[in-house]
Motif scaffolding. Structure first.
Motif, PDB file in Angstrom:
ATOM      1  N   VAL A 130       0.841  -1.203   0.000  1.00 47.13           N
ATOM      2  CA  VAL A 130       0.000   0.000   0.000  1.00 47.13           C
ATOM      3  C   VAL A 130       0.877   1.255   0.000  1.00 47.13           C
ATOM      4  N   MET A 131       1.977   1.233   0.756  1.00 46.72           N
ATOM      5  CA  MET A 131       2.906   2.365   0.757  1.00 46.72           C
ATOM      6  C   MET A 131       3.450   2.594  -0.655  1.00 46.72           C
ATOM      7  N   VAL A 132       3.823   1.522  -1.326  1.00 45.31           N
ATOM      8  CA  VAL A 132       4.326   1.638  -2.693  1.00 45.31           C
ATOM      9  C   VAL A 132       3.247   2.254  -3.592  1.00 45.31           C
ATOM     10  N   GLY A 133       2.011   1.790  -3.431  1.00 42.87           N
ATOM     11  CA  GLY A 133       0.926   2.332  -4.246  1.00 42.87           C
ATOM     12  C   GLY A 133       0.720   3.818  -4.037  1.00 42.87           C
ATOM     13  N   VAL A 151       1.799   9.424  -6.383  1.00 36.80           N
ATOM     14  CA  VAL A 151       2.210  10.826  -6.282  1.00 36.80           C
ATOM     15  C   VAL A 151       2.773  11.351  -7.605  1.00 36.80           C
ATOM     16  N   PRO A 152       3.823  10.754  -8.171  1.00 27.86           N
ATOM     17  CA  PRO A 152       4.366  11.340  -9.401  1.00 27.86           C
ATOM     18  C   PRO A 152       3.559  11.055 -10.660  1.00 27.86           C
ATOM     19  N   PHE A 153       2.825   9.960 -10.653  1.00 30.41           N
ATOM     20  CA  PHE A 153       2.162   9.562 -11.891  1.00 30.41           C
ATOM     21  C   PHE A 153       0.709  10.001 -11.988  1.00 30.41           C
ATOM     22  N   PHE A 154       0.096  10.349 -10.859  1.00 32.87           N
ATOM     23  CA  PHE A 154      -1.310  10.765 -10.883  1.00 32.87           C
ATOM     24  C   PHE A 154      -1.536  12.091 -10.159  1.00 32.87           C
ATOM     25  N   ILE A 155      -1.118  12.166  -8.914  1.00 36.52           N
ATOM     26  CA  ILE A 155      -1.430  13.343  -8.098  1.00 36.52           C
ATOM     27  C   ILE A 155      -0.697  14.585  -8.585  1.00 36.52           C
ATOM     28  N   ASN A 210      -0.228  19.958 -10.811  1.00 34.19           N
ATOM     29  CA  ASN A 210       0.505  20.871 -11.692  1.00 34.19           C
ATOM     30  C   ASN A 210      -0.393  21.536 -12.731  1.00 34.19           C
ATOM     31  N   ALA A 211      -1.521  20.932 -13.024  1.00 31.94           N
ATOM     32  CA  ALA A 211      -2.452  21.498 -14.010  1.00 31.94           C
ATOM     33  C   ALA A 211      -3.428  22.493 -13.386  1.00 31.94           C
ATOM     34  N   LEU A 212      -3.397  22.644 -12.076  1.00 35.21           N
ATOM     35  CA  LEU A 212      -4.304  23.590 -11.423  1.00 35.21           C
ATOM     36  C   LEU A 212      -3.921  25.029 -11.799  1.00 35.21           C
ATOM     37  N   PRO A 213      -4.888  25.920 -11.821  1.00 34.94           N
ATOM     38  CA  PRO A 213      -4.599  27.298 -12.234  1.00 34.94           C
ATOM     39  C   PRO A 213      -3.843  28.097 -11.174  1.00 34.94           C
ATOM     40  N   GLU A 214      -3.086  29.040 -11.661  1.00 29.14           N
ATOM     41  CA  GLU A 214      -2.392  30.042 -10.851  1.00 29.14           C
ATOM     42  C   GLU A 214      -1.609  29.415  -9.705  1.00 29.14           C
ATOM     43  N   ASP A 215      -1.857  29.861  -8.479  1.00 28.89           N
ATOM     44  CA  ASP A 215      -1.081  29.420  -7.324  1.00 28.89           C
ATOM     45  C   ASP A 215      -1.647  28.172  -6.666  1.00 28.89           C
ATOM     46  N   ALA A 216      -2.744  27.643  -7.179  1.00 31.49           N
ATOM     47  CA  ALA A 216      -3.397  26.499  -6.538  1.00 31.49           C
ATOM     48  C   ALA A 216      -2.479  25.282  -6.491  1.00 31.49           C
TER      49      ALA A 216
END
Length: 148
Positions: A15-18, A23-27, A32-38
């Motif tokens: 589960v830790m690995v998941g 984090v890098p592949f989905f979250i 990073n696609a959120l607007p402005e400072d979000a």
């Protein structure tokens, strides 16, 4: 009893690995696609949340693997479990030496106080995190192989 320990350890590490894989592949791509400072605010919040939980998860995983190695000493697969434990030690050292210092800065940033190189620091954290994910995936794979 050893079988229960093996299953619990494998699930906890898996589960830790998941989570760490997500984090890098989905979250992060979503953030990073959120607007402005979000996006920066979301990374700071994620740093606070992850920084509060992940140390316990990594240490618990390492302790469980250590108990498995001792309890199963001499059984087939013990070498794989010991190697998985060594990889988890590497991941903890990477975290403490490379990722946590960056995370400790990131979690305090706001759009008003973040440094000019904040994106470069985030990218550095991301690169080290990819390596850490590879290390813990290898540890997990060794644990699964030890069960076979």
């Amino acid at each position: 009893m050893l079988n229960a320990l093996q299953v619990v350890t494998t699930v906890v590490v898996g589960v830790m690995v998941g989570v760490e894989f997500a984090v890098p592949f989905f979250i992060n791509p979503i953030i990073n696609a959120l607007p402005e400072d979000a996006g920066q605010l979301a990374r700071a919040d994620g740093g606070r949340r992850g920084g509060a939980v992940m140390p316990f998860w990594y240490i618990t995983s390492l302790v469980l693997v250590g108990i498995w190695a001792v309890a199963g000493w001499g059984d087939h697969g013990t070498g794989l479990v010991v190697t998985a434990g060594a990889l988890l030690i590497v991941s903890v050292l990477m975290s403490v030496l490379l990722l946590v210092p960056i995370n400790n800065r990131v979690k305090t940033w706001t759009p008003e106080n973040r440094p000019a190189d904040w994106k470069q620091q985030m990218n550095r954290w991301d690169r080290w995190h990819y390596v850490r994910v590879a290390v813990i995936i290898a540890a997990f794979a060794l644990l699964v192989a030890a069960l076979a």
